[in-house]
Design a protein around this motif. Sequence first.
Motif, PDB file in Angstrom:
ATOM      1  N   ASP A   1      10.225   4.970  -2.301  1.00 37.89           N
ATOM      2  CA  ASP A   1      10.166   6.363  -2.756  1.00 37.89           C
ATOM      3  C   ASP A   1       8.768   6.964  -2.642  1.00 37.89           C
ATOM      4  OD1 ASP A   1      12.821   6.090  -3.375  1.00 37.89           O
ATOM      5  OD2 ASP A   1      12.551   6.030  -5.550  1.00 37.89           O
ATOM      6  N   HIS A   2       7.733   6.153  -2.906  1.00 41.99           N
ATOM      7  CA  HIS A   2       6.383   6.714  -3.015  1.00 41.99           C
ATOM      8  C   HIS A   2       5.318   5.942  -2.245  1.00 41.99           C
ATOM      9  CE1 HIS A   2       7.676   9.569  -6.122  1.00 41.99           C
ATOM     10  NE2 HIS A   2       8.371   8.568  -6.622  1.00 41.99           N
ATOM     11  N   GLY A   3       5.546   4.669  -1.981  1.00 39.48           N
ATOM     12  CA  GLY A   3       4.553   3.879  -1.260  1.00 39.48           C
ATOM     13  C   GLY A   3       3.305   3.594  -2.061  1.00 39.48           C
ATOM     14  N   ARG A   4       3.399   3.743  -3.386  1.00 36.63           N
ATOM     15  CA  ARG A   4       2.224   3.515  -4.215  1.00 36.63           C
ATOM     16  C   ARG A   4       2.641   3.254  -5.656  1.00 36.63           C
ATOM     17  NH1 ARG A   4      -1.377   8.544  -3.847  1.00 36.63           N
ATOM     18  NH2 ARG A   4      -2.585   7.461  -5.472  1.00 36.63           N
ATOM     19  N   LEU A   5       1.747   2.599  -6.402  1.00 36.06           N
ATOM     20  CA  LEU A   5       1.880   2.447  -7.844  1.00 36.06           C
ATOM     21  C   LEU A   5       0.476   2.505  -8.412  1.00 36.06           C
ATOM     22  CD1 LEU A   5       3.642   1.891 -10.342  1.00 36.06           C
ATOM     23  CD2 LEU A   5       3.248  -0.547  -9.966  1.00 36.06           C
ATOM     24  N   ASP A   6       0.238   3.473  -9.279  1.00 35.93           N
ATOM     25  CA  ASP A   6      -1.105   3.698  -9.811  1.00 35.93           C
ATOM     26  C   ASP A   6      -1.288   3.155 -11.222  1.00 35.93           C
ATOM     27  OD1 ASP A   6      -2.233   5.555  -7.613  1.00 35.93           O
ATOM     28  OD2 ASP A   6      -0.297   6.454  -8.120  1.00 35.93           O
ATOM     29  N   VAL A   7      -0.209   3.130 -11.999  1.00 41.59           N
ATOM     30  CA  VAL A   7      -0.298   2.675 -13.386  1.00 41.59           C
ATOM     31  C   VAL A   7       0.908   1.790 -13.698  1.00 41.59           C
ATOM     32  CG1 VAL A   7      -0.417   3.357 -15.816  1.00 41.59           C
ATOM     33  CG2 VAL A   7      -1.444   4.832 -14.051  1.00 41.59           C
ATOM     34  N   LEU A   8       0.642   0.620 -14.226  1.00 41.66           N
ATOM     35  CA  LEU A   8       1.692  -0.260 -14.740  1.00 41.66           C
ATOM     36  C   LEU A   8       1.442  -0.479 -16.224  1.00 41.66           C
ATOM     37  CD1 LEU A   8       4.040  -2.280 -14.676  1.00 41.66           C
ATOM     38  CD2 LEU A   8       2.403  -4.026 -13.896  1.00 41.66           C
ATOM     39  N   VAL A   9       2.422  -0.124 -17.046  1.00 43.78           N
ATOM     40  CA  VAL A   9       2.341  -0.359 -18.480  1.00 43.78           C
ATOM     41  C   VAL A   9       3.405  -1.380 -18.846  1.00 43.78           C
ATOM     42  CG1 VAL A   9       2.486   0.648 -20.784  1.00 43.78           C
ATOM     43  CG2 VAL A   9       1.520   1.993 -18.898  1.00 43.78           C
ATOM     44  N   ASN A  10       2.977  -2.555 -19.264  1.00 46.50           N
ATOM     45  CA  ASN A  10       3.898  -3.599 -19.691  1.00 46.50           C
ATOM     46  C   ASN A  10       4.094  -3.493 -21.197  1.00 46.50           C
ATOM     47  OD1 ASN A  10       5.144  -5.203 -17.753  1.00 46.50           O
ATOM     48  ND2 ASN A  10       3.338  -6.463 -17.417  1.00 46.50           N
TER      49      ASN A  10
ATOM     50  N   PRO B   1       1.179  -6.485  -6.541  1.00 44.21           N
ATOM     51  CA  PRO B   1       0.866  -6.354  -5.115  1.00 44.21           C
ATOM     52  C   PRO B   1       0.869  -4.911  -4.620  1.00 44.21           C
ATOM     53  CG  PRO B   1       2.331  -8.215  -5.452  1.00 44.21           C
ATOM     54  CD  PRO B   1       2.234  -7.487  -6.770  1.00 44.21           C
ATOM     55  N   LEU B   2       1.718  -4.067  -5.207  1.00 45.72           N
ATOM     56  CA  LEU B   2       1.713  -2.651  -4.846  1.00 45.72           C
ATOM     57  C   LEU B   2       0.560  -1.929  -5.518  1.00 45.72           C
ATOM     58  CD1 LEU B   2       3.051  -0.292  -3.392  1.00 45.72           C
ATOM     59  CD2 LEU B   2       4.644  -0.071  -5.320  1.00 45.72           C
ATOM     60  N   LEU B   3       0.264  -2.270  -6.748  1.00 47.58           N
ATOM     61  CA  LEU B   3      -0.826  -1.622  -7.480  1.00 47.58           C
ATOM     62  C   LEU B   3      -2.167  -1.820  -6.787  1.00 47.58           C
ATOM     63  CD1 LEU B   3      -1.261  -0.274 -10.510  1.00 47.58           C
ATOM     64  CD2 LEU B   3      -2.426  -2.432 -10.897  1.00 47.58           C
ATOM     65  N   ILE B   4      -2.425  -3.017  -6.275  1.00 53.21           N
ATOM     66  CA  ILE B   4      -3.756  -3.323  -5.724  1.00 53.21           C
ATOM     67  C   ILE B   4      -3.966  -2.767  -4.323  1.00 53.21           C
ATOM     68  CG2 ILE B   4      -4.005  -5.393  -7.121  1.00 53.21           C
ATOM     69  CD1 ILE B   4      -3.331  -7.050  -4.621  1.00 53.21           C
ATOM     70  N   GLU B   5      -2.954  -2.129  -3.747  1.00 54.59           N
ATOM     71  CA  GLU B   5      -3.130  -1.558  -2.406  1.00 54.59           C
ATOM     72  C   GLU B   5      -4.085  -0.374  -2.411  1.00 54.59           C
ATOM     73  OE1 GLU B   5       0.588  -0.749  -0.535  1.00 54.59           O
ATOM     74  OE2 GLU B   5       1.195  -2.868  -0.480  1.00 54.59           O
ATOM     75  N   ARG B   6      -4.303   0.220  -3.587  1.00 59.33           N
ATOM     76  CA  ARG B   6      -5.256   1.322  -3.721  1.00 59.33           C
ATOM     77  C   ARG B   6      -6.227   1.014  -4.847  1.00 59.33           C
ATOM     78  NH1 ARG B   6      -0.647   4.004  -2.087  1.00 59.33           N
ATOM     79  NH2 ARG B   6      -0.943   5.673  -0.566  1.00 59.33           N
ATOM     80  N   PRO B   7      -7.515   1.172  -4.631  1.00 59.46           N
ATOM     81  CA  PRO B   7      -8.473   1.006  -5.735  1.00 59.46           C
ATOM     82  C   PRO B   7      -8.193   2.031  -6.825  1.00 59.46           C
ATOM     83  CG  PRO B   7      -9.585   1.040  -3.608  1.00 59.46           C
ATOM     84  CD  PRO B   7      -8.183   1.469  -3.351  1.00 59.46           C
TER      85      PRO B   7
ATOM     86  N   GLY C   1      -6.261   1.388  -9.565  1.00 58.17           N
ATOM     87  CA  GLY C   1      -5.033   1.114 -10.288  1.00 58.17           C
ATOM     88  C   GLY C   1      -5.314   0.591 -11.689  1.00 58.17           C
ATOM     89  N   LEU C   2      -4.354   0.803 -12.592  1.00 60.52           N
ATOM     90  CA  LEU C   2      -4.510   0.420 -13.993  1.00 60.52           C
ATOM     91  C   LEU C   2      -3.304  -0.371 -14.477  1.00 60.52           C
ATOM     92  CD1 LEU C   2      -5.999   0.684 -16.765  1.00 60.52           C
ATOM     93  CD2 LEU C   2      -4.662   2.787 -17.121  1.00 60.52           C
ATOM     94  N   LEU C   3      -3.557  -1.528 -15.075  1.00 57.66           N
ATOM     95  CA  LEU C   3      -2.534  -2.319 -15.759  1.00 57.66           C
ATOM     96  C   LEU C   3      -2.845  -2.314 -17.250  1.00 57.66           C
ATOM     97  CD1 LEU C   3      -0.303  -4.454 -16.220  1.00 57.66           C
ATOM     98  CD2 LEU C   3      -1.976  -6.196 -15.549  1.00 57.66           C
TER      99      LEU C   3
ATOM    100  N   TYR D   1     -10.171  -6.071  -6.471  1.00 59.54           N
ATOM    101  CA  TYR D   1      -9.455  -5.034  -5.722  1.00 59.54           C
ATOM    102  C   TYR D   1      -9.787  -3.634  -6.238  1.00 59.54           C
ATOM    103  CZ  TYR D   1      -6.709  -9.010  -4.104  1.00 59.54           C
ATOM    104  OH  TYR D   1      -6.311 -10.205  -3.546  1.00 59.54           O
ATOM    105  N   GLY D   2     -10.746  -3.548  -7.139  1.00 54.19           N
ATOM    106  CA  GLY D   2     -11.128  -2.261  -7.683  1.00 54.19           C
ATOM    107  C   GLY D   2     -10.129  -1.718  -8.690  1.00 54.19           C
ATOM    108  N   CYS D   3      -9.344  -2.609  -9.294  1.00 56.60           N
ATOM    109  CA  CYS D   3      -8.357  -2.202 -10.291  1.00 56.60           C
ATOM    110  C   CYS D   3      -8.739  -2.741 -11.671  1.00 56.60           C
ATOM    111  CB  CYS D   3      -6.963  -2.692  -9.896  1.00 56.60           C
ATOM    112  SG  CYS D   3      -6.358  -1.961  -8.339  1.00 56.60           S
ATOM    113  N   THR D   4      -8.099  -2.209 -12.685  1.00 56.52           N
ATOM    114  CA  THR D   4      -8.475  -2.484 -14.063  1.00 56.52           C
ATOM    115  C   THR D   4      -7.277  -2.965 -14.870  1.00 56.52           C
ATOM    116  OG1 THR D   4     -10.185  -0.768 -13.992  1.00 56.52           O
ATOM    117  CG2 THR D   4      -9.411  -1.445 -16.184  1.00 56.52           C
ATOM    118  N   ALA D   5      -7.505  -3.963 -15.726  1.00 55.37           N
ATOM    119  CA  ALA D   5      -6.481  -4.417 -16.671  1.00 55.37           C
ATOM    120  C   ALA D   5      -7.083  -4.484 -18.065  1.00 55.37           C
ATOM    121  CB  ALA D   5      -5.942  -5.786 -16.264  1.00 55.37           C
TER     122      ALA D   5
END
Length: 303
Positions: A90-99, A142-148, A150-152, A194-198
Amino acid sequence: MKPLEGKVALVTGGTRGGGRGIAVELGAAGATVYVTGRSTHGRRSEINRAETIDETAEIITAAGGKAVPVRVDHLEKEEVQALLERIRRDHGRLDVLVNDIWGGENLFEWDKPVWDHNLDNGLRMLRLAIDTHLITAHYALPLLIERPGGLLVEVTDGTRAYNETHYRLSVFYDLCKVAADRMSWAHAKDLEKYGCTALSITPGWMRSEMMLEHYNVTEATWRDAIANQPDFAISETPRFVGRAVAALAADEDKARWNGQSVSSGQIAKEYGFDDVDGSRPDCWRYLLEVREAGKPSDVTGYR
């Protein structure tokens, strides 16, 4: 303003409580929000409550957001995998994952040691709180880290500092909440390259649907509960932690939070936002400085 316009978020466990509050605020900030849970119109989860992900999606839409409700049991690997494949299509991206997956409200038994606690319920609680989060991270990151950028966010109960010194009255509940924080810390190590944050976040004393029912009040009449429980004056709506997550997601310098354990009140102070009633509760500081210090219940200076 819509600081998250064009961003895609996945909020797991968004049926009620903090998950719903987070999903609504991310949508209001402009994100397209996939909201998952096991309760839909006509099909309830084992908790057997009326709230549904469809209702959450309706609230997101009313707040000006874009919602995609998807029924997912996050213990079922195939369902989680299919969800992430859909988001990619649908979007080819995931910017925020909230568990925020939980579902153990009816399983824990306070003040019972492990030998007295129902073992099946305790082990089920651990699966709901830990396995679900790891399965989701396996397929989503794996989808989140494709773009710097991203936030978990791992949602828990209690800050790291608080939980290190306080037993949560059930070994199973204690493990569930400490594990979420530890997971965020471990994910932070893997994501930073990967320039992402958790990070992990805890709401304060949250006026969830179940909490309001416990005190026999509504959101409109919640102050009536203070007569019997004065410390309830420090409570907050589920939208407060939602605004905290939205503020973190919109921060271009969010990497400064990598690996940290934060609270809704702490983040509100940092970013300068209020709860929906215009107050700014700082529950965890209040609990330590007032309640546990044995002082009279008084939220002056804490909201």
